[in-house]
Design a protein around this motif. Structure first.
Motif, PDB file in Angstrom:
ATOM      1  N   ALA A 323      35.639  32.149  33.582  1.00  0.00           N
ATOM      2  CA  ALA A 323      34.504  32.650  33.367  1.00  0.00           C
ATOM      3  C   ALA A 323      35.026  33.389  32.031  1.00  0.00           C
ATOM      4  CB  ALA A 323      34.279  33.205  33.937  1.00  0.00           C
ATOM      5  N   PRO A 324      33.857  34.027  31.022  1.00  0.00           N
ATOM      6  CA  PRO A 324      34.883  35.271  29.875  1.00  0.00           C
ATOM      7  C   PRO A 324      35.342  36.649  30.353  1.00  0.00           C
ATOM      8  CG  PRO A 324      32.591  33.575  29.568  1.00  0.00           C
ATOM      9  CD  PRO A 324      32.916  33.339  31.042  1.00  0.00           C
ATOM     10  N   LYS A 325      34.351  36.455  31.485  1.00  0.00           N
ATOM     11  CA  LYS A 325      34.697  37.767  32.235  1.00  0.00           C
ATOM     12  C   LYS A 325      35.955  37.999  32.592  1.00  0.00           C
ATOM     13  CE  LYS A 325      33.062  41.621  35.276  1.00  0.00           C
ATOM     14  NZ  LYS A 325      31.974  41.602  36.515  1.00  0.00           N
ATOM     15  N   THR A 326      36.705  37.393  33.501  1.00  0.00           N
ATOM     16  CA  THR A 326      37.646  36.964  33.399  1.00  0.00           C
ATOM     17  C   THR A 326      38.711  37.129  33.470  1.00  0.00           C
ATOM     18  OG1 THR A 326      36.598  35.403  35.682  1.00  0.00           O
ATOM     19  CG2 THR A 326      39.273  35.201  34.730  1.00  0.00           C
ATOM     20  N   LEU A 327      38.514  36.134  31.147  1.00  0.00           N
ATOM     21  CA  LEU A 327      39.129  36.359  30.575  1.00  0.00           C
ATOM     22  C   LEU A 327      39.807  37.234  29.784  1.00  0.00           C
ATOM     23  CD1 LEU A 327      42.019  34.692  29.227  1.00  0.00           C
ATOM     24  CD2 LEU A 327      39.893  34.183  27.223  1.00  0.00           C
ATOM     25  N   PRO A 357      52.338  30.745  30.891  1.00  0.00           N
ATOM     26  CA  PRO A 357      52.648  30.325  32.027  1.00  0.00           C
ATOM     27  C   PRO A 357      51.141  31.875  32.660  1.00  0.00           C
ATOM     28  CG  PRO A 357      54.494  30.012  31.238  1.00  0.00           C
ATOM     29  CD  PRO A 357      54.256  30.250  30.245  1.00  0.00           C
ATOM     30  N   ALA A 358      51.345  33.114  31.002  1.00  0.00           N
ATOM     31  CA  ALA A 358      50.312  33.912  31.988  1.00  0.00           C
ATOM     32  C   ALA A 358      48.749  33.237  31.965  1.00  0.00           C
ATOM     33  CB  ALA A 358      50.744  35.086  30.537  1.00  0.00           C
ATOM     34  N   ALA A 359      48.500  32.652  30.732  1.00  0.00           N
ATOM     35  CA  ALA A 359      46.967  32.091  31.091  1.00  0.00           C
ATOM     36  C   ALA A 359      47.042  31.280  32.455  1.00  0.00           C
ATOM     37  CB  ALA A 359      46.628  31.040  29.953  1.00  0.00           C
ATOM     38  N   GLN A 360      47.910  30.298  32.405  1.00  0.00           N
ATOM     39  CA  GLN A 360      47.990  29.569  33.387  1.00  0.00           C
ATOM     40  C   GLN A 360      48.095  30.468  34.703  1.00  0.00           C
ATOM     41  OE1 GLN A 360      46.950  26.355  33.358  1.00  0.00           O
ATOM     42  NE2 GLN A 360      47.751  26.860  30.969  1.00  0.00           N
ATOM     43  N   ARG A 361      48.331  31.216  35.318  1.00  0.00           N
ATOM     44  CA  ARG A 361      48.557  31.814  36.422  1.00  0.00           C
ATOM     45  C   ARG A 361      47.384  32.253  36.461  1.00  0.00           C
ATOM     46  NH1 ARG A 361      53.963  33.998  34.929  1.00  0.00           N
ATOM     47  NH2 ARG A 361      52.436  35.646  34.067  1.00  0.00           N
ATOM     48  N   ILE A 362      46.571  32.961  35.713  1.00  0.00           N
ATOM     49  CA  ILE A 362      44.769  33.186  35.466  1.00  0.00           C
ATOM     50  C   ILE A 362      44.475  32.625  35.887  1.00  0.00           C
ATOM     51  CG2 ILE A 362      42.999  34.614  34.277  1.00  0.00           C
ATOM     52  CD1 ILE A 362      45.164  35.865  32.231  1.00  0.00           C
ATOM     53  N   VAL A 363      44.095  31.083  35.245  1.00  0.00           N
ATOM     54  CA  VAL A 363      43.497  29.944  35.969  1.00  0.00           C
ATOM     55  C   VAL A 363      43.862  29.429  37.560  1.00  0.00           C
ATOM     56  CG1 VAL A 363      42.687  27.590  35.566  1.00  0.00           C
ATOM     57  CG2 VAL A 363      43.616  29.078  33.471  1.00  0.00           C
ATOM     58  N   HIS A 364      44.987  29.562  37.731  1.00  0.00           N
ATOM     59  CA  HIS A 364      45.198  29.239  39.082  1.00  0.00           C
ATOM     60  C   HIS A 364      44.696  30.325  40.111  1.00  0.00           C
ATOM     61  CE1 HIS A 364      47.656  28.065  42.567  1.00  0.00           C
ATOM     62  NE2 HIS A 364      48.078  28.937  42.815  1.00  0.00           N
ATOM     63  N   ARG A 367      41.089  30.429  40.578  1.00  0.00           N
ATOM     64  CA  ARG A 367      40.415  29.001  41.578  1.00  0.00           C
ATOM     65  C   ARG A 367      40.412  29.044  42.370  1.00  0.00           C
ATOM     66  NH1 ARG A 367      43.017  24.057  37.374  1.00  0.00           N
ATOM     67  NH2 ARG A 367      41.375  24.161  35.810  1.00  0.00           N
ATOM     68  N   GLN A 368      41.440  29.779  43.247  1.00  0.00           N
ATOM     69  CA  GLN A 368      41.823  30.257  44.015  1.00  0.00           C
ATOM     70  C   GLN A 368      40.859  30.741  45.316  1.00  0.00           C
ATOM     71  OE1 GLN A 368      44.442  28.546  46.553  1.00  0.00           O
ATOM     72  NE2 GLN A 368      44.824  27.515  45.222  1.00  0.00           N
ATOM     73  N   ASN A 369      40.767  31.793  44.214  1.00  0.00           N
ATOM     74  CA  ASN A 369      39.096  33.212  44.279  1.00  0.00           C
ATOM     75  C   ASN A 369      38.011  32.630  43.916  1.00  0.00           C
ATOM     76  OD1 ASN A 369      38.521  35.414  45.844  1.00  0.00           O
ATOM     77  ND2 ASN A 369      39.743  36.847  45.053  1.00  0.00           N
TER      78      ASN A 369
END
Length: 388
Positions: A323-327, A357-364, A367-369
């Motif tokens: 979501a844009p808010k997440t980013l 990797p920092a962006a991939q951690r945000i995505v992970h 998706r977990q929460n």
């Protein structure tokens, strides 16, 4: 006053209508001649001081020249000198006004006394005449009526004067104190006569010796006060085009916005943030294009293959699948690198940064929460102790 108004020799010259506060007071430190004043600008209201006399009289090169808007800032030093006596001057003016009011009433009282005397004399003359002499009696009666009418007019003037003086004075002690505290606003008011301000300047300043420090790019003013005290002021000299130049922060924001937006969109973003050009105008596509060309900022061009090297918030979030808010919250927390040029403007993200990797951690984490996609910071401490 007539001798002081002579515009030659050591005299100041008569104060004129122009806005140049120091006209006739500035002398060149290099040649000793007085500086002349000319007005420029579209409305001919911007003064400029120049040492032209050597060029005009003997063909010598011009010594110095500078804009008058900065030099007239000497009024700050002048107001500091005048303010301590502002209250005393206002009180003295009020006392003089009250004294003039009393003198007017005394004059009216004397006029009423003389009018009453004339009316009494006309009555005695009318009373002593033989009633049988009707022509003389009619003339004396007419004189008596005129004298009584004159008495009534003077008494009406006295009543009107008393009514006007009985009103509370506008210069009460509270108003006087406020006037002295706000003397700068009164000085800068457009209704204040420029000649009056120049007369005040000529009362406290004998002469101003001016020079230019080219190394420091400053205007050096040596003020010779009437009391014999000298004060040196150093004012920054305006460079060519400096007054109408656009703020450096705006230019820096444009450099970042051209990564994702065209000139038309940039103009709307700048206007939405309440920013204006160096001339105080609103931004348009043409003005943004002109500023880009002047500061050699490249134009925004969409990528031919559709893979933009720079993305806004929505496109970057769509690429990551969050979501844009997440980013946005992650960028505000410093978890991912992003540029936010203006408070009320878009975010700018690099496509290469979104693959780190920092962006991939945000995505992970998102998706977990999925209920709280932004998650919590890794260093966040729990406020409640464990009960197990």
């Amino acid at each position: 006053m007539v001798s002081d108004n002579v515009p030659t020799s050591r005299h100041h010259g008569a104060p004129k209508h122009g806005d140049a506060l120091l006209a006739g007071l500035v002398r060149c430190r290099r040649c000793g001649r007085k500086l002349t004043v000319r007005y420029t600008g579209t409305k001919h209201n911007i003064p400029r001081y120049s040492c032209w006399r050597g060029l005009l009289d003997n063909g010598e090169p011009r010594c110095i020249a500078f804009g008058g808007l900065r030099v007239d800032a000497i009024e700050e030093a002048l107001l500091r000198v005048v303010e301590p006596v502002a209250i005393a001057a206002a009180v003295e003016a009020e006392a003089q006004a009250a004294s003039r009011g009393d003198q007017v009433r005394d004059a009216l009282m004397r006029d009423r006394e003389a009018a009453r005397y004339n009316a009494d004399r006309a009555f005695r003359q009318y009373d002593a005449i033989d009633p049988q002499n009707r022509l003389v009696a009619a003339e004396l009666e007419l004189r008596w009526n005129r004298a009584l009418t004159h008495v009534g007019e003077i008494e009406s003037r006295i009543a009107a004067h008393d009514a006007s003086t009985s009103e509370p004075s506008l210069l009460s002690p509270i108003h006087v104190t406020a006037l002295a505290a706000d003397l700068k606003a009164v000085w800068a008011a457009p209704t204040t006569d420029a000649r009056l301000k120049k007369r005040i300047v000529r009362t406290v300043i004998r002469e101003v010796v001016a020079d230019i420090d080219d190394e420091a790019s400053e205007i050096v003013l040596l003020i010779h006060w009437v009391g014999g005290v000298h004060t040196e002021l150093r004012l920054p000299k305006r460079r060519r085009g400096q007054r109408n130049s656009t703020s450096g922060d705006i230019i820096a924001a444009v450099r970042q916005l051209v990564l994702i937006a065209n000139d038309d969109l940039i103009a709307g973003i700048l206007n939405r943030n309440g920013l204006v050009t160096g001339h105080g105008s609103r931004w348009t596509r043409e003005r943004v294009t002109a500023h880009r060309s002047h500061y050699k900022i490249p134009v925004f061009r969409p990528a031919a293959d559709g893979k933009e090297p720079w993305l806004n918030l929505n496109k970057a979030a769509r690429l990551l699948g969050v979501a844009p808010k997440t980013l946005r919250l992650a960028a505000e927390a410093g978890e991912i690198e992003g540029v936010h040029p203006l408070p009320n403007g878009p975010w700018v993200f690099s496509r290469s940064t979104l693959g780190e990797p920092a962006a991939q951690r945000i995505v992970h984490r998102a998706r977990q929460n999925p209920k709280y996609p932004t998650g919590s910071h890794p260093d966040q401490q729990n406020l409640f102790t464990s009960t197990t």
